[in-house]
Design an enzyme around this catalytic site. Structure first.
Site, PDB file in Angstrom:
ATOM      1  N   TYR A  28      -3.765  56.943   8.115  1.00  0.00           N
ATOM      2  CA  TYR A  28      -4.341  55.635   8.428  1.00  0.00           C
ATOM      3  C   TYR A  28      -3.217  54.600   8.562  1.00  0.00           C
ATOM      4  CZ  TYR A  28      -8.903  57.620   7.301  1.00  0.00           C
ATOM      5  OH  TYR A  28     -10.045  58.399   7.303  1.00  0.00           O
TER       6      TYR A  28
ATOM      7  N   ASN B 252     -16.228  54.374  15.020  1.00  0.00           N
ATOM      8  CA  ASN B 252     -15.862  54.896  16.331  1.00  0.00           C
ATOM      9  C   ASN B 252     -17.140  55.319  17.056  1.00  0.00           C
ATOM     10  OD1 ASN B 252     -14.938  56.329  18.544  1.00  0.00           O
ATOM     11  ND2 ASN B 252     -13.830  57.874  17.361  1.00  0.00           N
TER      12      ASN B 252
ATOM     13  N   CYS C  66     -11.048  60.495  16.132  1.00  0.00           N
ATOM     14  CA  CYS C  66     -10.803  59.871  14.824  1.00  0.00           C
ATOM     15  C   CYS C  66     -10.713  60.919  13.717  1.00  0.00           C
ATOM     16  CB  CYS C  66     -11.856  58.819  14.514  1.00  0.00           C
ATOM     17  SG  CYS C  66     -13.551  59.430  14.538  1.00  0.00           S
ATOM     18  N   HIS C  67     -11.186  62.147  13.977  1.00  0.00           N
ATOM     19  CA  HIS C  67     -11.074  63.205  12.973  1.00  0.00           C
ATOM     20  C   HIS C  67      -9.610  63.571  12.722  1.00  0.00           C
ATOM     21  CE1 HIS C  67     -11.328  65.354  16.854  1.00  0.00           C
ATOM     22  NE2 HIS C  67     -10.525  66.254  16.287  1.00  0.00           N
TER      23      HIS C  67
ATOM     24  N   GLU D 257      -8.739  73.058  15.567  1.00  0.00           N
ATOM     25  CA  GLU D 257      -7.571  72.602  16.322  1.00  0.00           C
ATOM     26  C   GLU D 257      -6.273  73.191  15.795  1.00  0.00           C
ATOM     27  OE1 GLU D 257      -7.496  68.359  16.737  1.00  0.00           O
ATOM     28  OE2 GLU D 257      -9.395  68.308  17.821  1.00  0.00           O
TER      29      GLU D 257
END
Length: 196
Positions: free
Chosen positions: A136, A159, A167-168, A194
């Protein structure tokens, strides 16, 4: 089905056919401001909504799709219909993403639900590469306000386009997940997928 009688014939109109006609008429007359559909994914059912400008909302099932549609009606327009074809391209790209064939999205986005610093944060999120994360604090610095760490958290929490605007990929400085609109399990699923 609705029965309509045309003597000497009885005709049944399929509700899906009537809905398709309604959507086509609304599109033709410029009366469809927000089209939506749902999509089953590994992180649950996603509500996808688009305006003529582009994808405007992605919402997780836990966010209550009916409530999200009511919010869109208040914020954008009450002229909302289930019109899946407007969302065919984003659906295809999300399917490719969830099966490992896509790393980023190439669809028009409508950011009208975000303003100011929140919009700056969202614009930066798209720059966080697939398989990578930022804290962040790093996002706050990249968005031009290094001390606005909490505001980054708020921007991520609000979001309007999660998954597509990733945003993850924003985590706490200690590497823990932090909050996520889809829930911690959804965030873990996305980051694990991912990382593979």
């Amino acid at each position: 089905m609705t029965d309509i009688v045309f003597p000497p014939f009885k005709v049944q109109l399929d509700p899906n056919v009537r809905h398709e006609r309604l959507v086509a008429d609304a599109e033709r007359h410029g009366l469809l401001d927000v089209a939506y559909r749902t999509l089953d994914t590994p992180v649950g059912s996603l509500l996808l909504a688009a305006t003529g400008r582009g994808l405007v909302k992605v919402a997780f099932d836990r966010q209550d799709h009916d409530a999200v549609l009511a919010e869109l009606a208040a914020a954008i327009s009450p002229r909302i219909l289930r019109a899946p074809s407007r969302l065919d391209e984003v659906t295809r790209q999300l399917d490719e993403y969830f099966t490992g064939g896509r790393r980023d999205f190439d669809v028009p986005l409508d950011f009208r639900l975000a303003r100011g610093f929140r919009l700056s944060v969202l614009e930066h999120l798209a720059e966080i590469a697939y398989g990578h994360t930022e804290s962040y604090a790093q996002v706050a610095t990249a968005a031009g306000s290094p001390k606005a760490v909490r505001a980054v958290g708020t921007a991520c929490a609000h979001n309007p386009l999660p998954v597509v605007v990733p945003c993850h990929r924003v985590v706490r400085s200690d590497g823990s997940y932090g909050q996520y609109a889809g829930g911690e399990e959804a965030k873990r699923t996305l980051l694990t997928m991912e990382a593979a």
